[in-house]
Scaffold this active site. Structure first.
Site, PDB file in Angstrom:
ATOM      1  N   LYS A 171       0.841  -1.207   0.000  1.00 11.29           N
ATOM      2  CA  LYS A 171       0.000   0.000   0.000  1.00 11.29           C
ATOM      3  C   LYS A 171       0.870   1.249   0.000  1.00 11.29           C
ATOM      4  O   LYS A 171       1.859   1.317   0.736  1.00 11.29           O
ATOM      5  CB  LYS A 171      -0.901  -0.013   1.244  1.00 11.29           C
ATOM      6  CG  LYS A 171      -1.876   1.158   1.309  1.00 11.29           C
ATOM      7  CD  LYS A 171      -2.741   1.076   2.569  1.00 11.29           C
ATOM      8  CE  LYS A 171      -3.789   2.170   2.627  1.00 11.29           C
ATOM      9  NZ  LYS A 171      -4.627   2.084   3.847  1.00 11.29           N
ATOM     10  N   SER A 222      -9.426   2.141   2.648  1.00 10.15           N
ATOM     11  CA  SER A 222      -8.449   2.887   1.901  1.00 10.15           C
ATOM     12  C   SER A 222      -7.425   2.001   1.198  1.00 10.15           C
ATOM     13  O   SER A 222      -6.738   2.477   0.306  1.00 10.15           O
ATOM     14  CB  SER A 222      -7.711   3.844   2.836  1.00 10.15           C
ATOM     15  OG  SER A 222      -6.990   3.132   3.832  1.00 10.15           O
ATOM     16  N   SER A 234     -10.173  -0.117   6.781  1.00 15.18           N
ATOM     17  CA  SER A 234      -9.470  -0.010   5.499  1.00 15.18           C
ATOM     18  C   SER A 234      -8.804  -1.274   4.992  1.00 15.18           C
ATOM     19  O   SER A 234      -8.270  -1.285   3.885  1.00 15.18           O
ATOM     20  CB  SER A 234      -8.432   1.110   5.572  1.00 15.18           C
ATOM     21  OG  SER A 234      -9.056   2.365   5.526  1.00 15.18           O
TER      22      SER A 234
END
Lengths: 420, 420
Positions: free
Chosen positions: A70, A139, A163
């Protein structure tokens, strides 16, 4: 392919790390134009690493496995853009601790996956591989989509509200948010210090456990081949009525399958204190993020989305008294946990209110994720259910410990695979 | 000059921020060649900022105040070298949250101060301004020495064991390690997540409080002009006999002064659980640091000092069971705190075993600092005492809350200034 099988095949030939890497990179060429899971790809260097893996001794339990990272987590030599123009040209000089731990076990970084803006609500470019007109969730949007689309077998995410679990559920992969403190956060962009937790996605529980061992050096994550049937508590959170009919039906189906496979199932009512838990998590996140992101807000406000600027302004208005009261609510709920888990190994609940909503302007609601994050409880989502329209529906387990959760989840996965 | 006076003088002329900045930069030219507190100086840009301060409206309560920033904390445009060749060329693209908060209140970054290697024991180049052959303490060596030598009025440090209180005491300045969680750590190199705490040094308690308000937006840090005499508990830690005769004599003198100034003084015996507290803090630090610094250890071991590599190897050998047991010891001790603070506002104890030791090869022992860091208690050291050889001797207060601690410390400082 599962990482756990790939590792075995690389070890026993005929699969080399290079061939594996090429397979994934070909898959990326095919689907990435549609899914857009990646902020930065580093395939050439990944191929070099795979070649080095093939030439040298076995590096560890992730030998030759490509992973996604990420884009709020540093990987040496690659930009960490955090989904924000503020960090467009910021190249990391070192790996985050979790990336270094994975690399030391043999993992190869394929690239950086799309995050929403500063890991909050404003979406990036990623689409849901199951329907490109639907959100992948956020996210950790790119990580969930990349695993779901077969572009890497494992990818890192982070969770402050929902997330990891929410995008994993929306994209139909296994998502794991471990207990707070299991994985060091050094080198990860900090949003909310008492909530931010590193997690990861994969296609099976064994791969989740493999990464857990790599990151913790804890061999308790080698799960038994024949796990015993867990005692499952069915948890109805105060927000239970926000789950839609298809989600409730998936939970019902799961319970029938687990019961017929031998699980002991009972209903668990949360204590009344849980009524204030989601609001407390929200206050803590808003308060802490407004302070952690003060550089972005005070010096780069023009480069923030209106949505993020609004959240930070809301957070600035929360007082220390409100913050301390919210922390106290969370502590009170934590004190009830031994009672909530009394007689059960895991709790079962929806991973989200339903499947991934249509549209790319929002990433869905973390309503079923905030509590476990605030309570620092490990949480895991399993796919296997679908809506009538074919979109994945994730069910969620919370565990008392990381190992107990993964053991129960592995048992549940086997039961579901036999029936779905 | 105290920051709190400088702010008033800048606001009412005749002092401009630029004149103030020049005064400090001249002082740096004079003493820095001997003290070597700075890893990176940024005087030209600081002067530009001061000019901008003079031309614009008041920015906040630190308007025009130059500060030092420990070199594990990001300041935009400057390298964050972390006291290690690994990070020799790593330039920060943004401010750490604490730096952004200070800047938004008007502070001007004068430069980055020397840290020991990755904020642990291996020393940097800095010398003690009171005797250049003595250590300034560590790991916030440069910040303590810069404030002590008059090169900036306030400087940031961080404490994981004793890295703010000890160097402040050795250098004869006021050092403050707030409660865990008061100041966000975003943008600060992470060593040990459950211990790392941002603190700061200054020349008086009012300056400490000024920075506290700037960082927290909490006006409770505006201390009353005439603080009431606190109730002081005299704490003898299990390690008390490691304090030397001069330190014990300083504590005795302080108690006489505080008693004659009207403080209520009583003796406080720590619970037996405290016997295991320093060892528990050490285990937690070793365990967490070995994981947080896994990139440095696994990829750059050749660039680590033998001392740091040894600590990381020790940390790698600590098991999860040992770690969890150590965390449990700390939790048990925390549960005793209401009883320890029963009837007292602050606890008084040595800030270190004595004055700064001779030699530059070590930074002294955090034996009197580990406990407050582990317990997440705010701690503050006051100077004003000296050894026979003229070296500073710091006394230390622990508080039940940050505001209560600063109020009591301000009262104590006034009492000491009347007598020393």
């Amino acid at each position: 392919m599962y990482a756990i099988d790939a590792v075995k095949r690389i070890a026993s030939t005929p699969l080399t790390a290079r061939v594996l890497l090429r397979e994934y990179s070909q898959r990326i060429e095919e689907v990435e134009p549609h899914v857009q899971a990646w902020e930065t790809l580093d395939v050439a260097r990944a191929l070099d690493e795979a070649r080095a893996c093939d030439l040298g001794p076995t590096r560890g339990i992730l030998h030759g496995i490509p992973i996604g990272v990420k884009d709020i987590i540093d990987a040496a030599g690659l930009p960490t853009r955090c989904g924000s123009p503020i960090y467009a040209s910021q190249v990391a000089s070192a790996d985050a601790a979790c990336v270094a731990l994975a690399k030391a076990a043999g993992a190869i970084v394929m690239g950086k996956t799309v995050t929403t803006e500063l890991a909050w609500f404003h979406p990036g470019k990623t689409r849901n591989p199951h329907n490109l007109a639907h959100t992948p969730g956020g996210s950790s949007s790119g990580s969930a989509a990349a695993v779901a689309a077969g572009m890497v077998p494992i990818a890192f995410g982070t969770q402050t509200a929902g997330s990891v679990i929410r995008p994993a559920a929306y994209c139909g992969v296994v998502g794991f948010k471990p207990s707070f403190g299991l994985v060091p956060r050094a080198g990860v962009k900090s949003q909310s210090e008492s909530l931010d937790t590193i997690g990861w996605m994969a296609n099976c529980v064994d791969d989740i456990a493999l990464m857990a061992e790599a990151l913790t050096w804890d061999t308790s994550f080698r799960l038994p081949d024949t796990p015993v049937a867990p005692r499952i508590g069915v948890l109805e959170l105060p927000e239970h009525d926000q789950a839609d009919a298809e989600m409730l039906s998936a939970i019902e189906s799961a319970l029938r399958i687990f019961a017929s496979a031998g699980a002991n199932i009972r209903s668990v009512s949360p204590p009344a204190a849980f009524n204030a838990l989601n609001a407390a998590q929200t206050t803590v996140q808003l308060f802490e993020a407004a302070r952690s992101y003060h550089c972005e807000y005070s010096q780069h406000k023009h480069a923030l989305s209106a949505r993020l600027a609004g959240l930070l302004e809301e957070g600035r208005l929360r007082t220390w008294d409100q913050y301390r009261a919210a922390r106290a609510v969370i502590d009170t709920c934590k004190a009830f946990l031994p009672r909530v888990f009394d007689g059960v190994d895991v709790l079962l609940l929806p991973a989200a209110s339903g499947a991934a909503p249509a549209g790319l302007e929002a990433t869905g609601d973390p309503v079923f994720n905030r509590a476990a994050t605030a309570l620092h409880l490990p949480a895991l989502t399993l796919p296997h259910f679908r809506t009538g329209a074919g979109m994945p529906l994730g069910i969620q387990f919370w565990g008392w410990s990381d190992v107990a959760l993964l053991q129960a989840a592995r048992w549940a996965e086997q039961a579901l695979l036999r029936h779905c």
